[in-house]
Design a protein around this motif. Structure first.
Motif, PDB file in Angstrom:
ATOM      1  N   SER A 174       6.079  31.834 -39.789  1.00 48.39           N
ATOM      2  CA  SER A 174       5.573  30.912 -38.771  1.00 48.39           C
ATOM      3  C   SER A 174       5.607  31.452 -37.363  1.00 48.39           C
ATOM      4  N   TYR A 233      -7.934  26.990 -45.536  1.00 44.86           N
ATOM      5  CA  TYR A 233      -9.148  27.038 -44.739  1.00 44.86           C
ATOM      6  C   TYR A 233     -10.339  26.698 -45.620  1.00 44.86           C
ATOM      7  N   TYR A 249      -2.766  41.294 -29.474  1.00 45.46           N
ATOM      8  CA  TYR A 249      -1.876  40.275 -28.909  1.00 45.46           C
ATOM      9  C   TYR A 249      -2.281  39.883 -27.486  1.00 45.46           C
ATOM     10  N   PHE A 284     -12.367  30.668 -36.076  1.00 45.43           N
ATOM     11  CA  PHE A 284     -13.275  31.746 -36.440  1.00 45.43           C
ATOM     12  C   PHE A 284     -14.641  31.604 -35.781  1.00 45.43           C
ATOM     13  N   PRO A 293     -14.637  30.368 -41.515  1.00 42.61           N
ATOM     14  CA  PRO A 293     -13.643  29.427 -42.055  1.00 42.61           C
ATOM     15  C   PRO A 293     -13.081  28.533 -40.959  1.00 42.61           C
ATOM     16  N   TYR A 329       4.784  29.431 -43.765  1.00 42.30           N
ATOM     17  CA  TYR A 329       3.669  28.650 -43.230  1.00 42.30           C
ATOM     18  C   TYR A 329       2.457  28.902 -44.110  1.00 42.30           C
ATOM     19  N   GLY A 356       5.148  27.325 -34.747  1.00 46.96           N
ATOM     20  CA  GLY A 356       5.356  26.760 -36.063  1.00 46.96           C
ATOM     21  C   GLY A 356       4.221  27.040 -37.017  1.00 46.96           C
ATOM     22  N   GLY A 357       3.486  28.072 -36.727  1.00 48.04           N
ATOM     23  CA  GLY A 357       2.372  28.423 -37.611  1.00 48.04           C
ATOM     24  C   GLY A 357       1.099  28.605 -36.817  1.00 48.04           C
ATOM     25  N   ILE A 358       0.477  29.756 -36.979  1.00 44.08           N
ATOM     26  CA  ILE A 358      -0.691  30.056 -36.153  1.00 44.08           C
ATOM     27  C   ILE A 358      -1.943  29.449 -36.758  1.00 44.08           C
ATOM     28  N   GLU A 359      -2.777  28.829 -35.931  1.00 42.71           N
ATOM     29  CA  GLU A 359      -4.080  28.345 -36.345  1.00 42.71           C
ATOM     30  C   GLU A 359      -5.124  29.289 -35.780  1.00 42.71           C
ATOM     31  N   GLN A 360      -5.995  29.782 -36.650  1.00 42.00           N
ATOM     32  CA  GLN A 360      -7.033  30.700 -36.224  1.00 42.00           C
ATOM     33  C   GLN A 360      -8.372  29.981 -36.188  1.00 42.00           C
ATOM     34  N   TYR A 372      -6.167  43.617 -35.033  1.00 38.15           N
ATOM     35  CA  TYR A 372      -5.881  42.424 -34.269  1.00 38.15           C
ATOM     36  C   TYR A 372      -5.278  42.821 -32.929  1.00 38.15           C
ATOM     37  N   LEU A 418      -7.911  41.744 -43.117  1.00 41.41           N
ATOM     38  CA  LEU A 418      -7.676  41.989 -41.702  1.00 41.41           C
ATOM     39  C   LEU A 418      -7.879  43.467 -41.364  1.00 41.41           C
ATOM     40  N   TYR A 468      -8.567  38.571 -33.721  1.00 40.15           N
ATOM     41  CA  TYR A 468      -8.554  39.241 -35.022  1.00 40.15           C
ATOM     42  C   TYR A 468      -9.971  39.640 -35.431  1.00 40.15           C
ATOM     43  N   ASN A 477      -4.087  35.864 -29.056  1.00 38.79           N
ATOM     44  CA  ASN A 477      -4.305  36.641 -30.279  1.00 38.79           C
ATOM     45  C   ASN A 477      -5.772  36.600 -30.704  1.00 38.79           C
TER      46      ASN A 477
END
Lengths: 113, 112
Positions: B95, B36, A50, A104, B44, B32, A98-102, A48, A45, A33, A31
């Motif tokens: 999530s 940041y 995939y 940057f 961030p 979720y 369980g949750g996306i971490e982006q 983005y 946003l 963005y 992913n």
């Protein structure tokens, strides 16, 4: 080593000109963005992706196109730049269960005169 | 329609004090909630995150609280330091979905 890089870091463009902002990531994330950041609006946003070959519209896509030619690269294209597109643009890559971490990049400051 | 609302827009605290930042959200499917931290001239970076199955998560001096009934979350920073001066964004997502919705940010200044 920085995992998400952006180029250029600063850009001055003329109204009506074409602008291409580039992003490269070495995280091997599917992913990616593009956001713009303006005072009082936080991060909004634009587009983005995939994965290679895919692009999706975000919340504010008008006036912007995106291109994802490979896993590593994601470009934002302003075909006809306008002064309202003056902003700081951030690219990010992301993954997660369980949750996306982006993650940057450092941002590109674009001024359209 | 703003999915995530954040307050205050800016905040100044004294060194050693406790900082409290708050956010609210609309979509009850969000589960979720990351925070940041952004320093001037940088992008961030993830500070701490919580899933809706929890009501509290700690990481050192940073704690995030989640209230599902009120659709609110908060970030507490104890013993605030000048190095904590930054802009903080809350965000929300489902999530297993790939898009984050960010709040408008709080600019924190910690005075020595």
């Amino acid at each position: 080593e920085a995992a998400v890089t952006q180029s250029p870091r600063n850009k001055v463009a003329v109204t009506g000109g074409k602008v291409t902002l580039s992003c490269n990531q070495t995280n091997n994330h599917n992913n990616m963005y593009w956001y713009r950041q303006d005072t009082g609006h936080g991060l909004r946003l634009i587009h983005y992706s995939y994965g290679a070959g895919s692009t999706e519209k975000g919340d504010i896509p008008d006036g912007y196109k995106a291109s994802r030619p490979s896993q590593e690269n994601f470009s934002l294209i302003l075909e006809l730049a306008t002064p309202s597109q003056t902003s700081v643009y951030f690219c990010a890559s992301g993954e997660g269960t369980g949750g996306i971490e982006q993650y940057f990049g450092p941002g590109t400051r674009l001024t359209v005169l | 329609q703003q999915q995530v609302r954040q307050s205050p827009q800016s905040l100044t605290v004294w060194e050693g004090g406790t900082t409290v930042l708050t956010c609210s959200y609309e979509d009850s499917t969000f589960n979720y909630f990351p925070w940041y931290q952004q320093f001037p001239g940088e992008g961030p970076a993830l500070l701490i995150s919580i899933l809706s199955v929890s009501d509290k998560k700690e990481d050192g001096r940073f704690t995030t609280f989640f209230n599902k009934r009120e659709k609110k979350l908060s970030l507490h920073i104890i013993d605030s330091q000048p190095g904590d001066s930054a802009t903080y964004f809350c965000a929300a997502s489902v999530s297993n979905y790939n898009v984050l919705y960010f709040g408008s940010g709080t600019k924190l200044t910690v005075e020595p």
